[in-house]
Scaffold this active site. Structure first.
Site, short mmCIF file in Angstrom:
data_model
loop_
_atom_site.label_atom_id
_atom_site.label_comp_id
_atom_site.label_asym_id
_atom_site.label_seq_id
_atom_site.Cartn_x
_atom_site.Cartn_y
_atom_site.Cartn_z
N GLN A 169 3.41 6.87 11.09
CA GLN A 169 3.77 7.52 12.36
C GLN A 169 2.67 8.45 12.85
O GLN A 169 2.50 8.63 14.06
CB GLN A 169 5.08 8.30 12.21
CG GLN A 169 6.30 7.44 11.94
CD GLN A 169 6.63 7.38 10.45
OE1 GLN A 169 5.74 7.32 9.61
NE2 GLN A 169 7.91 7.40 10.14
N ASP A 192 14.29 16.96 9.80
CA ASP A 192 15.42 16.07 10.06
C ASP A 192 16.75 16.71 9.70
O ASP A 192 17.79 16.32 10.22
CB ASP A 192 15.25 14.76 9.29
CG ASP A 192 14.19 13.88 9.95
OD1 ASP A 192 14.57 12.96 10.68
OD2 ASP A 192 13.00 14.14 9.73
N ASN A 199 12.33 16.60 5.59
CA ASN A 199 11.43 16.02 6.60
C ASN A 199 10.78 14.79 5.99
O ASN A 199 11.03 14.43 4.84
CB ASN A 199 10.39 17.05 7.05
CG ASN A 199 9.64 16.60 8.29
OD1 ASN A 199 10.24 16.21 9.29
ND2 ASN A 199 8.32 16.66 8.26
#
Length: 319
Positions: free
Chosen positions: A167, A208, A218
């Site tokens: 990502q 998260d 996370n």
């Protein structure tokens, strides 16, 4: 960002297919909750706030009782998903509520950016992880939103590639280039070396799920960066909206950790580099203890040295 991660059409939700970036811009059209759940599960849309927004629109498209269960099973770690579903469950006007969740997320991200920008020194070299920008939210971003809000300070970004789904390499680097923010891409295992050479001034990441005591889940690899930052005396910041806090969980050991398919580790986009039959672990997230976090940046405040006591007031306002 000229490209939107989510586009609401009233009778459909269009999701930017982030699996194809940066090579190609294409949208997946969802017309019911099952299609939205599949898009979340398959990483068409990702990032905790964006997942929450997508789930809300999934209910607006398909407000039957079974839709909540279908969406809730799509990804277990990002608490924004469950926060959004609960809001939608209570709402009378489902479409208006989904639109409100989306608009609020954008406003919240801008507030996080403004609060966090005050912490960024002039000319800072900021190491970040995964993707926490406009692609991961309704717009602007959380950790990358702080960077975006501080761009006039002459900052630059060091983006970790973020194995195994890349990502950072595919999305964060692309977002920075789209907006002219200076960015250097590194592999994840280069971070400690750059810190030791005094080439990093601070680390900022997203989240998260944040437990009541400040322990933070996370993207896998975040914990490693927090340990490295502590070793080298660097600030380690977490940027996240209040919807990411989970007051029901006393600490990070209770956060459910998603295990994803083995083929994300053994290869990428049809290319395999690992031997057939090898055992694989692929936890998608790890948990950073609150004691390693310099501050948590949210829309209401910056909480330094986060703890259960320090976060109590904020968490109660988000319930």
């Amino acid at each position: 960002m000229t490209v939107e991660a989510l586009r609401w059409r009233g009778d459909a939700l269009e999701l930017l297919d982030q699996r194809l970036l940066p090579e190609r811009i294409a949208y997946v059209t969802c017309r019911d909750a099952a299609q939205v759940a599949a898009a979340i599960r398959d990483m068409v849309v990702r990032g905790a706030p964006a997942i929450g927004c997508a789930a809300a629109f999934g209910i607006a498209l398909d407000p039957q009782a079974s839709s909540y269960d279908v969406l809730a099973k799509s990804r277990p770690t990002a608490v924004n998903l469950f926060w959004a579903l609960e809001r939608m469950r209570r709402a009378q006007d489902k479409r208006a509520e989904a639109e409100a969740i989306f608009a609020e997320d954008l406003a919240v991200n801008r507030a996080i950016g403004a609060n966090g920008a005050r912490l960024i020194p002039q000319g800072a070299r900021i190491l970040t992880y995964c993707n926490t920008g406009a692609l991961a939210t309704a717009g602007h971003g959380t950790a990358l939103g702080v960077i975006r809000s501080a761009r006039d300070k002459g900052i630059s970004v060091i983006a970790c590639e973020t194995r195994p789904y890349l990502q950072g390499a595919r999305l964060t680097a692309w977002e920075c280039m789209q907006e002219g923010i200076p960015c250097t891409l590194i592999t994840d295992n280069m971070a400690g070396f750059l810190m030791s050479r005094k080439e990093v001034d601070l680390v900022i990441v997203g989240a998260d799920r944040i437990a009541a005591n400040g322990d933070t889940a996370n993207k896998i690899g975040t914990y490693t960066l927090a340990v490295l930052a502590r070793r080298h005396g660097l600030p380690f910041y977490v940027a996240a909206p209040l919807s990411t806090f989970d007051a029901r969980l006393a600490d990070g050991s209770l956060i459910p950790i998603e295990e994803r398919p083995a083929d994300e580790v053994t290869g990428y986009r049809g290319t395999r580099w690992a031997p057939q039959g090898i055992a694989v672990r692929n936890p998608a997230f790890d948990v950073t203890p609150a004691e390693l976090i310099t501050a948590i940046i949210c829309e209401k405040a910056v909480v330094e040295a986060p703890s259960r006591k320090g976060l109590q007031g904020l968490i109660s306002t988000s319930a």
